[in-house]
Design an enzyme around this catalytic site. Structure first.
Site, PDB file in Angstrom:
ATOM      1  N   ARG A  24       1.565   0.346  15.298  1.00  0.00           N
ATOM      2  CA  ARG A  24       1.230   0.277  13.879  1.00  0.00           C
ATOM      3  C   ARG A  24       1.679  -1.069  13.318  1.00  0.00           C
ATOM      4  NH1 ARG A  24       5.809   4.082  10.983  1.00  0.00           N
ATOM      5  NH2 ARG A  24       4.697   3.432   9.134  1.00  0.00           N
ATOM      6  N   THR A  26       6.944  26.900   7.183  1.00  0.00           N
ATOM      7  CA  THR A  26       5.614  26.359   6.903  1.00  0.00           C
ATOM      8  C   THR A  26       4.544  27.297   7.447  1.00  0.00           C
ATOM      9  OG1 THR A  26       6.619  24.190   7.196  1.00  0.00           O
ATOM     10  CG2 THR A  26       4.248  24.257   6.973  1.00  0.00           C
ATOM     11  N   ASP A  35       7.149  23.070 -25.292  1.00  0.00           N
ATOM     12  CA  ASP A  35       7.079  21.694 -24.787  1.00  0.00           C
ATOM     13  C   ASP A  35       8.075  21.584 -23.645  1.00  0.00           C
ATOM     14  OD1 ASP A  35       7.004  18.798 -24.494  1.00  0.00           O
ATOM     15  OD2 ASP A  35       6.162  18.736 -26.504  1.00  0.00           O
ATOM     16  N   SER A  87      -1.213  27.619  -3.788  1.00  0.00           N
ATOM     17  CA  SER A  87      -0.868  29.031  -3.977  1.00  0.00           C
ATOM     18  C   SER A  87      -1.367  29.572  -5.309  1.00  0.00           C
ATOM     19  CB  SER A  87       0.651  29.228  -3.894  1.00  0.00           C
ATOM     20  OG  SER A  87       1.134  28.715  -2.687  1.00  0.00           O
ATOM     21  N   HIS A 140      13.232  11.807   4.473  1.00  0.00           N
ATOM     22  CA  HIS A 140      12.592  13.071   4.846  1.00  0.00           C
ATOM     23  C   HIS A 140      12.440  14.024   3.663  1.00  0.00           C
ATOM     24  CE1 HIS A 140      10.587  15.729   7.504  1.00  0.00           C
ATOM     25  NE2 HIS A 140      11.175  16.677   6.814  1.00  0.00           N
ATOM     26  N   HIS A 186      14.886  12.419  13.061  1.00  0.00           N
ATOM     27  CA  HIS A 186      13.669  12.485  13.880  1.00  0.00           C
ATOM     28  C   HIS A 186      12.777  11.268  13.649  1.00  0.00           C
ATOM     29  CE1 HIS A 186      11.796  15.112  10.473  1.00  0.00           C
ATOM     30  NE2 HIS A 186      11.632  13.852  10.217  1.00  0.00           N
ATOM     31  N   HIS A 187      13.105  10.456  12.642  1.00  0.00           N
ATOM     32  CA  HIS A 187      12.357   9.222  12.428  1.00  0.00           C
ATOM     33  C   HIS A 187      12.895   8.093  13.292  1.00  0.00           C
ATOM     34  CE1 HIS A 187      10.110  10.658   8.895  1.00  0.00           C
ATOM     35  NE2 HIS A 187      11.164  11.436   8.749  1.00  0.00           N
ATOM     36  N   TYR A 240       8.816  15.994   1.418  1.00  0.00           N
ATOM     37  CA  TYR A 240       8.645  17.321   0.811  1.00  0.00           C
ATOM     38  C   TYR A 240       8.516  17.223  -0.698  1.00  0.00           C
ATOM     39  CZ  TYR A 240       9.105  19.094   5.376  1.00  0.00           C
ATOM     40  OH  TYR A 240       8.858  19.328   6.686  1.00  0.00           O
ATOM     41  N   SER A 247      13.130   6.907 -13.204  1.00  0.00           N
ATOM     42  CA  SER A 247      12.031   7.658 -13.802  1.00  0.00           C
ATOM     43  C   SER A 247      11.912   9.033 -13.158  1.00  0.00           C
ATOM     44  CB  SER A 247      10.732   6.868 -13.629  1.00  0.00           C
ATOM     45  OG  SER A 247       9.633   7.706 -13.801  1.00  0.00           O
ATOM     46  N   SER A 248      11.936   9.074 -11.824  1.00  0.00           N
ATOM     47  CA  SER A 248      11.735  10.403 -11.218  1.00  0.00           C
ATOM     48  C   SER A 248      12.953  11.299 -11.394  1.00  0.00           C
ATOM     49  CB  SER A 248      11.297  10.340  -9.753  1.00  0.00           C
ATOM     50  OG  SER A 248      11.695   9.197  -9.135  1.00  0.00           O
ATOM     51  N   TRP A 300       7.437  -0.254   4.014  1.00  0.00           N
ATOM     52  CA  TRP A 300       8.021   0.448   2.860  1.00  0.00           C
ATOM     53  C   TRP A 300       9.391   1.000   3.220  1.00  0.00           C
ATOM     54  CZ3 TRP A 300       9.109   5.708   1.448  1.00  0.00           C
ATOM     55  CH2 TRP A 300       8.988   6.623   2.502  1.00  0.00           C
ATOM     56  N   GLU A 332      11.933  13.150   0.812  1.00  0.00           N
ATOM     57  CA  GLU A 332      10.846  12.531   0.054  1.00  0.00           C
ATOM     58  C   GLU A 332       9.482  13.084   0.472  1.00  0.00           C
ATOM     59  OE1 GLU A 332      10.535  10.568  -2.471  1.00  0.00           O
ATOM     60  OE2 GLU A 332       8.425  10.024  -2.258  1.00  0.00           O
ATOM     61  N   LYS A 373       3.926  30.142   5.154  1.00  0.00           N
ATOM     62  CA  LYS A 373       3.043  29.794   4.040  1.00  0.00           C
ATOM     63  C   LYS A 373       1.583  29.836   4.456  1.00  0.00           C
ATOM     64  CE  LYS A 373       5.994  27.113   1.128  1.00  0.00           C
ATOM     65  NZ  LYS A 373       5.423  27.681  -0.098  1.00  0.00           N
ATOM     66  N   HIS A 405       0.842  -1.200   0.000  1.00  0.00           N
ATOM     67  CA  HIS A 405       0.000   0.000   0.000  1.00  0.00           C
ATOM     68  C   HIS A 405       0.881   1.256   0.000  1.00  0.00           C
ATOM     69  CE1 HIS A 405      -2.827   3.089   1.343  1.00  0.00           C
ATOM     70  NE2 HIS A 405      -2.084   3.283   2.425  1.00  0.00           N
TER      71      HIS A 405
HETATM   72 CU   LIG Z   1      10.932  13.354   8.500  1.00  0.00          CU
END
Ligand SMILES: [Cu+2]
Lengths: 536, 183
Positions: A455, A333, A111, A273, A258, A307-308, A262, A174-175, A147, A260, A336, A82
């Site tokens: 979890r 943040t 293009d 915006s 991390h 922090h993870h 963002y 790809s990315s 994951w 990722e 914003k 998932h």
């Molecule tokens: Cu993080």
């Protein structure tokens, strides 16, 4: 260049390319940014439903305590797949689709800069996800270690590791190709007058996202390659028996992980915006501060990764460093969120579906930001770590965060893309059902986590039964509500009220100067960009 | 300036930018791998992951701190993939910083086949790890035990006199793993 020669060139060009090739092969060989954007978005939508179906399985199993429909091994495969599908298959390709459609028509380019590579970067994805999906049918089943792929657990599975690693390599390629294309397009292909500080915010946020992709994805590719050699070629990067260290994987993974998050959320900031000024009929408040805030978030995202993993046994100074840098992200943040609110202040607001999704984004993403701040408090994190509180947090920033922004953008630009107004009444239904159900789905998970529910488990203690049942009901409702979106999109592609060029009364920007839908090749003659049209 | 020329010019520009960015991506791939030795170096310098120091017996100071006593505890773990018994000979010792001590662990191969194992040491608390120096240890190399063989495995260590004063108790733990077959 005089206007006369420009006109001639335009004609000569039209002689070569009248429009898309007929037939199915158009989509295979296409190098047209609009076609590729459409492919990306349809692929992302498909993956959203595949990942969503897995989520429905998860919520069905968690509907009541005990094991009902998913054996623990299969349950773990469901949670892992998932996440992989939603992150790499749905959210990221959807944003690349937006980038493909929007960047050229928002900066006045004909293009994307590297059309052939663009074709490649899309067509890699179906192969990557077929390979990943296949693992459900091989002995040992699909990846089941989460994951995040932490060793040693991930090394104890079967052959699926090899499939997952190669799939991640392909997604990464790809990315990265997509990101290179975005950067080159934005830096080299802007219309005259489209200076950097006249670019719409969606362009800015994507430019910064693309740099994050180029910096972060290769690190992930390296980390998973090490998993592969540890598992199959006898290296010991993460194997303590051979002198390695499993904790090191967590460091390398989150160095990617991390940024990722963002990568998934910065384009959302950009879309919101664009939308809020349109429906508040006021220019965006604090344009430049938005740009700087985005850049500082991107920079900070590279120095907060641990922090993870507060609970791995870091020294106090490490915990403090990662705690404070993480909290620092709340400052840009907050800038914003403040700017969005200030844009709406005394605006002449209307609440069409894109605006509703954008508003819900601002409120619900902020809730996710707050729970993130709570998790950033190192001593408190020891209590929350690996509980449903974390699940609630990142689902708030990703579902009513990133996914809602995707819906907002889709409704906003759908009339431009298809040439037809979408069904506003159905859009409103989609919005309200999604917003109510997504909160019923995820808000109770905060309570579950605070009460100590871990979890990634298929079964739980009975005291968690009530909130899980409510959460599951919200989940089913949310899943079903998304079918409305598919129908709305289908209907708008098929026909409906003709959209005007400008579509929205308050819309500003180059894309709205084109017809709806825009011609297959647009801006062959670069438009002139004035301050008035740029800043709105 | 003709349109064609400017188009070709732009295409060359695009290709050059793309190659440059690809080089950045490649460099980041390299950086991902460089994190591994970097991580080792940082842990070595700071002792953050509980890595112990290694010292040459000859280079040790001859004086020790007779007024100060710290407790050293010994812990033994065996990874589930290794069928060995493994235990410290004594579970704790009172030591003076700066003085050399000997102790040993006992390991026994329960199986009917020779097995190679490798012990990974760790010292808690982390801040004390780099003040714990071993001059001799079975963890320096792989250990092979024949079927049913039992052996004493010696450790010779010294706690540095620079050990921060707030540290009163040190725990030395070993985890024995089965050595990777082809490693
Ligand atoms: Cu993080």
């Amino acid at each position: 260049m005089s206007s006369h020669t420009a006109h001639d060139e335009h004609h000569a060009h039209d002689d070569h390319h009248h429009g898309p090739e007929p037939g199915l092969m158009r989509w295979v060989y296409t190098t047209n940014h609009k076609d590729i954007g459409t492919l990306y978005m349809l692929f992302a939508l498909l993956m959203f439903f595949v990942g969503g179906a897995l989520a429905m399985g998860i919520r069905a199993e968690l509907f009541q305590p005990g094991i009902q429909i998913l054996e623990p091994e299969l349950f773990n495969q469901f949670t892992t797949m998932h996440a992989l599908i939603m992150v790499f298959g749905a959210v990221m390709p959807a944003w690349v689709g937006f980038a493909n459609w929007q960047i050229p028509i928002m900066i006045g380019a004909p293009d994307m800069a590297l059309p052939r590579m663009n074709n490649w970067s899309f067509w890699i994805l179906p192969f990557a996800f077929t390979m990943l999906g296949m693992t459900f049918f091989i002995p040992g089943g699909a990846p089941a270690a989460g994951w995040t792929m932490y060793p040693p657990l991930v090394l104890q599975g079967g052959w699926n590791l090899a499939f997952m690693v190669f799939a991640v390599h392909l997604m990464g390629m790809s990315s990265i190709m997509g990101a290179i294309n975005v950067i080159v397009t934005i830096l080299n292909m802007r219309a005259p007058g489209m200076t950097l500080l006249r670019m719409p915010l969606f362009i800015w946020t994507w430019l910064i996202t693309a740099f994050l992709l180029i910096a972060a994805m290769p690190v992930l590719a390296g980390a998973v390659t090490m998993l592969l050699t540890d598992r199959f070629f006898g290296t010991s990067f993460f194997n303590a028996a051979g002198g390695g260290d499993p904790v090191m994987f967590q460091h390398v993974f989150w160095f990617f992980g991390h940024p990722e998050v963002y990568i998934m959320i910065l384009p959302a900031f950009g879309v919101v915006s664009q939308i809020i000024p349109t429906f508040a009929r006021k220019p965006l408040f604090g344009y430049e501060s938005m740009v700087y805030a985005t850049a500082s978030i991107a920079f900070l995202s590279f120095i907060v990764w641990a922090h993870h993993m507060f609970t791995v046994g870091m020294p106090l100074t490490g915990e403090l460093f990662f705690m404070f840098t993480t909290m620092l992200i709340a400052v840009p943040t907050g800038v914003k969120v403040f700017n969005w609110v200030a844009t709406m202040w005394r605006g002449a607001m209307t609440f069409e579906t894109p605006m509703l999704f954008a508003l819900a984004f601002v409120i619900l993403f902020t809730i996710g930001g707050f729970s993130g701040l709570m998790l950033a408090i190192a001593p408190v994190d020891f209590q929350y770590h690996d509980t449903y509180f974390v699940v609630a947090h990142f689902h708030y920033v990703l579902v009513p965060g990133a996914v809602f922004a995707l819906f907002a953008g889709a409704y906003y630009w759908l009339p431009k893309w298809t040439g037809h107004m979408y069904d506003e009444k159905l859009g409103q239904w989609h919005f309200w059902l999604s917003t109510i159900s997504v909160n019923v789905l995820f808000f109770p998970q905060h309570f579950l986590g605070l009460a100590g529910m871990p979890r990634r488990i298929p079964d739980y203690a009975v005291q968690f039964a009530d909130w899980n049942r409510i959460s599951s009901l919200g989940g089913f409702a949310f899943g079903l509500s998304q079918l409305i979106f598919v129908y709305v999109v289908y209907k708008a592609i098929k026909g409906g009220e003709k959209a005007t060029d400008r579509v929205w009364e308050g819309a500003h920007g180059l894309e709205w100067t084109l017809s709806s839908p825009p011609p297959y090749h647009s801006f062959n003659t670069p438009p002139k960009v004035t301050e008035a049209e740029a800043h709105s | 300036m003709s349109g064609d020329a400017s188009n070709t010019g732009r295409r060359t520009d695009n290709r050059r930018s793309a190659l440059r960015l690809a080089a950045v991506a490649l460099a980041m791939f390299g950086f991902g791998w460089a994190l591994i030795p970097l991580y080792d170096v940082i842990c070595e310098i700071t002792g953050l992951d509980g890595r112990t120091g290694v010292a040459q017996a000859a280079s040790l100071p001859t004086q020790f701190d007779a007024d100060r006593t710290v407790t050293v505890q010994f812990v033994a773990n065996v990874n589930s993939a290794l069928s060995w018994d493994f235990a410290p000979a004594v579970i704790s010792m009172q030591v003076h910083p700066g003085k050399l001590y000997d102790t040993h662990y006992l390991a026994r191969n329960r199986t009917a086949a020779a097995i190679v194992g490798r012990a990974v040491p760790n010292v808690a608390p982390n801040v004390a790890a780099r003040y714990f120096n071993k001059t001799e240890c079975f963890c320096f190399s792989e250990q092979s035990l024949a079927a049913g063989e039992q052996r004493e495995m010696p450790v010779r260590f010294v706690v540095s006199r620079d050990l921060p004063p707030e540290v009163k108790v040190l725990t030395l733990s070993y985890t024995f793993y089965r050595a990777p077959e082809n490693g």
